[in-house]
Design a protein around this motif. Structure first.
Motif, short mmCIF file in Angstrom:
data_model
loop_
_atom_site.label_atom_id
_atom_site.label_comp_id
_atom_site.label_asym_id
_atom_site.label_seq_id
_atom_site.Cartn_x
_atom_site.Cartn_y
_atom_site.Cartn_z
N PRO A 49 5.07 -5.66 60.80
CA PRO A 49 6.29 -4.85 60.97
C PRO A 49 7.48 -5.73 61.35
N LEU A 50 8.62 -5.48 60.72
CA LEU A 50 9.82 -6.28 60.99
C LEU A 50 10.21 -6.22 62.47
N LYS A 51 9.96 -5.10 63.12
CA LYS A 51 10.28 -4.98 64.53
C LYS A 51 9.49 -5.99 65.35
N GLU A 52 8.23 -6.19 65.00
CA GLU A 52 7.39 -7.13 65.73
C GLU A 52 7.88 -8.57 65.52
N SER A 60 10.96 -9.41 64.84
CA SER A 60 12.23 -9.51 65.56
C SER A 60 12.02 -9.70 67.06
N LEU A 61 11.04 -9.01 67.62
CA LEU A 61 10.79 -9.11 69.06
C LEU A 61 10.34 -10.50 69.48
#
Length: 206
Positions: free
Chosen positions: A187-190, A192-193
């Motif tokens: 996931p892109l969110k992961e 990014s984090l």
């Protein structure tokens, strides 16, 4: 248990009853008909793991680690499953050798049979790295039987193969790319984090 070939309406895939499949086999494993007939649902708890999985996983692990498995080890694992259902043939090294079989494939076959419809096979072919061979093929159902359907044979020809088995899904619609599909996209969110420390899996950037 399974039930094959109910009445079929070409192009619609109509089921004859809830319990019978129109073009294949409907699995009733773990199914309790009296519960469905009374409240339209089952109340039986679903199993997370069965002892059978412990046994067959152990047999597979032994062979993968050692490149072999003894008859005593087979009797303590695979053959316990066969004996439970009074299966007349036990899996032994001599049986595999005399029939030109591959022991690892036979252990895997036992796993496939034991856990049919228990949601484990996809994960198995992914870790075995056989998905690229077994997924992009034509998916077949039951064999056409004129005595068990009211459909006209000529009308059914587009959904039957040369041997009169129902074509459930054509090979060209079942794509698996071994260069990327053995891994899920991150996931892109992961990503990014982590500030970019984690990178996307191969093939999933587009």
């Amino acid at each position: 248990c399974v039930k094959a070939n109910a009445d079929f309406v070409p192009g619609k895939g109509v089921f004859k009853t809830f319990f019978e499949s129109a073009r294949g086999y409907k699995i009733h494993k773990g199914f309790i008909g009296t519960e469905w007939s009374s409240n339209s649902k089952e109340t039986v708890d679903k199993m997370i793991i069965r002892y059978a999985e412990v046994l067959i996983s152990y047999a597979e692990a032994l062979y993968e680690r050692n490149g072999s498995i003894t008859d005593d080890q087979l009797n303590a694992t695979v053959n316990k499953l066969r004996a439970r259902v009074n299966f007349p043939v036990m899996l032994t090294n001599s049986f595999v050798t005399s029939n030109g079989l591959d022991m690892l494939e036979e252990i895997r076959r036992e796993r496939i049979v034991e856990f049919i419809d228990e949601g484990m096979h996809y994960d198995d072919i992914m870790r075995w790295k056989t998905a690229e061979k077994v997924l992009p093929v034509t998916l077949l159902g039951a064999k056409y039987n004129a005595d068990e359907t009211t459909a006209n044979y000529e009308d059914l020809k587009p959904v039957l193969n040369a041997e009169d088995y129902y074509i459930m899904e054509k090979a060209e619609n079942r794509v698996f790319d071994p260069a990327k599909d053995y891994l899920y996209p991150i996931p892109l969110k992961e990503i990014s984090l982590t500030g970019g420390a984690v990178v996307q899996n191969p093939g999933w950037n587009n």
